[in-house]
Design an enzyme around this catalytic site. Sequence first.
Site, mmCIF file in Angstrom:
data_model
loop_
_atom_site.group_PDB
_atom_site.id
_atom_site.type_symbol
_atom_site.label_atom_id
_atom_site.label_comp_id
_atom_site.label_asym_id
_atom_site.label_seq_id
_atom_site.Cartn_x
_atom_site.Cartn_y
_atom_site.Cartn_z
ATOM 1 N N LEU A 81 0.782 -1.238 0.000
ATOM 2 C CA LEU A 81 0.000 0.000 0.000
ATOM 3 C C LEU A 81 0.814 1.290 0.000
ATOM 4 O O LEU A 81 0.257 2.359 0.207
ATOM 5 C CB LEU A 81 -1.003 0.017 1.177
ATOM 6 N N ASP A 82 2.121 1.197 -0.236
ATOM 7 C CA ASP A 82 2.915 2.417 -0.352
ATOM 8 C C ASP A 82 4.095 2.193 -1.295
ATOM 9 O O ASP A 82 5.226 2.576 -1.001
ATOM 10 C CB ASP A 82 3.390 2.880 1.026
ATOM 11 N N VAL A 83 3.803 1.569 -2.435
ATOM 12 C CA VAL A 83 4.835 1.326 -3.447
ATOM 13 C C VAL A 83 5.113 2.651 -4.150
ATOM 14 O O VAL A 83 4.208 3.249 -4.736
ATOM 15 C CB VAL A 83 4.388 0.252 -4.463
#
Length: 186
Positions: free
Chosen positions: A74-76
Amino acid sequence: ARTMAFIQHTNVARVYDLWEDDESAWVAMELVPGRSLRDVLAEQGPLPLYEVEVILSQTASALETLHSAGMVHLDVKPANLIQTPDGTIKLIDFGLAQLSAQPQELLHGMAYGSAAYLSPEQASGEEVDTPSDVYSLGCVVYELLTGGTPFEDPFRARSSEEMLQAHLNLQPDRPSEANKSAGIPE
């Protein structure tokens, strides 16, 4: 962090230990030498297609392992991808990672992540799953090829809310149009 401690993959930073008490929690992780893709982009600008292909392959492999464990990152984003001196890409920063197939866990009532890479599911509060990370990885690849994120305006005047709406409602320019001089196939 407990789930991440069991994930072993060349392209995923290792979690070694977790400490929790009533006041806080700490995670001890692998120290990854190198520099973030954010720094690489700042130094070099858009990368050649063959280099992006190597980065994509390694990052997708890392995400596949994470997804096989039932997790989503969820934070690529480029800041969370470290390129080691030998060219290996390591996925770091699991602060937003959670179990897949459920709505994103909220912090202070809001979905978190970087607006330029946020998937439409995250932006709209829907269930997040592996496609959420794949979408974000697509935004990273776009930036690696063009030097800018898919919905970045040249004056950087878009607010986070406007960026989220762009992810929900707009189509970005093709990378071949956004960086015509790079020879990116249409």
